[in-house]
Scaffold this motif. Structure first.
Motif, PDB file in Angstrom:
ATOM      1  N   VAL A   1      44.935  -0.797 -22.667  1.00 55.28           N
ATOM      2  CA  VAL A   1      43.498  -0.697 -22.950  1.00 55.28           C
ATOM      3  C   VAL A   1      43.151   0.704 -23.449  1.00 55.28           C
ATOM      4  CG1 VAL A   1      41.193  -0.720 -21.898  1.00 55.28           C
ATOM      5  CG2 VAL A   1      42.821  -2.568 -21.402  1.00 55.28           C
ATOM      6  N   GLU A   2      43.665   1.730 -22.777  1.00 51.31           N
ATOM      7  CA  GLU A   2      43.383   3.108 -23.197  1.00 51.31           C
ATOM      8  C   GLU A   2      43.888   3.355 -24.616  1.00 51.31           C
ATOM      9  OE1 GLU A   2      43.844   7.694 -21.589  1.00 51.31           O
ATOM     10  OE2 GLU A   2      45.082   6.143 -20.666  1.00 51.31           O
TER      11      GLU A   2
ATOM     12  N   SER B   1      44.446   1.034 -26.969  1.00 50.34           N
ATOM     13  CA  SER B   1      43.695   0.213 -27.928  1.00 50.34           C
ATOM     14  C   SER B   1      42.310   0.802 -28.200  1.00 50.34           C
ATOM     15  CB  SER B   1      43.585  -1.230 -27.451  1.00 50.34           C
ATOM     16  OG  SER B   1      42.690  -1.359 -26.376  1.00 50.34           O
ATOM     17  N   LYS B   2      41.682   1.356 -27.168  1.00 47.84           N
ATOM     18  CA  LYS B   2      40.367   1.987 -27.354  1.00 47.84           C
ATOM     19  C   LYS B   2      40.446   3.177 -28.303  1.00 47.84           C
ATOM     20  CE  LYS B   2      38.040   0.786 -23.049  1.00 47.84           C
ATOM     21  NZ  LYS B   2      37.561   1.294 -21.746  1.00 47.84           N
ATOM     22  N   ASN B   3      41.632   3.754 -28.424  1.00 44.06           N
ATOM     23  CA  ASN B   3      41.837   4.888 -29.315  1.00 44.06           C
ATOM     24  C   ASN B   3      42.438   4.473 -30.652  1.00 44.06           C
ATOM     25  OD1 ASN B   3      41.252   7.685 -27.927  1.00 44.06           O
ATOM     26  ND2 ASN B   3      41.940   6.270 -26.348  1.00 44.06           N
TER      27      ASN B   3
ATOM     28  N   LYS C   1      42.100  -7.164 -24.808  1.00 39.53           N
ATOM     29  CA  LYS C   1      41.093  -6.432 -25.572  1.00 39.53           C
ATOM     30  C   LYS C   1      41.526  -6.369 -27.033  1.00 39.53           C
ATOM     31  CE  LYS C   1      39.221  -5.224 -21.596  1.00 39.53           C
ATOM     32  NZ  LYS C   1      38.091  -5.906 -21.067  1.00 39.53           N
TER      33      LYS C   1
END
Length: 192
Positions: free
Chosen positions: A144-145, A147-149, A166
């Motif tokens: 998640v971290e 992919s958020k970036n 996600k």
């Protein structure tokens, strides 16, 4: 020039995700099965304190990581992928495990262009520095971290990461599937 920069986690990705379970069961006098490992925080699954699990891990980490079973398909596919891609291992393992990690990968004939033993679960900065095109990971939180970036992540399926996906995260079930995805990406890039 190689096509993609592929970052790969080690534990639970190219190795058995439950490599620590037999030793932990003996140490804590438990009988936990891999099916019961439904969260990443091992101490919670074992119903022991974080401090007690940390003591167990610190006492056994060199032995555990030295004898982890490696996924033979992962080795074969990485040997194939490195022919046209850069392969970087990016692990949250403690810095004290760096030499052991290199020896482990070399002994198991796992090729690589670089190894990054971070001592932290935060892998975004390293992925940025490596211009990572694709990250192969088993930790849902790390995925998640990343992919958020903006990183594309292949999440290797385990009992502890089965949460709704996600954006930029794709669940994969084996290394043949990973190989097929990388091959498709390469074919798409050549078509452009």
């Amino acid at each position: 020039m190689k096509a993609l920069n592929i970052c790969i986690d080690i534990d639970g990705t190219i190795t058995d995700p439950y490599f620590w379970l037999d030793s932990a069961n003996k140490y804590f006098n438990k009988n936990i099965t891999s099916e019961e490992i439904t969260q990443y925080e091992v101490h919670k699954v074992l119903k022991v304190s974080r401090e007690d699990y940390t003591k167990f891990y610190n006492k056994n980490k060199f032995t555990l990581h030295n004898r982890e079973d490696i996924n033979k398909d992962a080795v074969d596919i990485i040997q194939e992928l490195i022919k046209s891609n850069n392969i970087y291992f990016v692990t949250a393992r403690e810095k004290s495990l760096e030499i052991l990690t290199r020896e482990y990968l070399n002994r198991n004939k796992v090729p690589y262009d670089g190894i990054y033993v971070l001592g932290t679960y935060h892998k975004v900065d390293t992925a940025k520095n490596l211009n990572c095109d694709l990250f192969i990971e088993d930790s849902f939180e790390n995925a998640v971290e990343l992919s958020k970036n903006g990183f594309k992540v292949l999440l290797v399926d385990t009992n502890y990461n089965r949460f709704p996906l996600k954006e930029n995260i794709k669940r994969v079930f084996n290394w043949s599937q990973i190989y097929n995805i990388v091959t498709r990406v390469l074919l798409q890039e050549k078509a452009v």
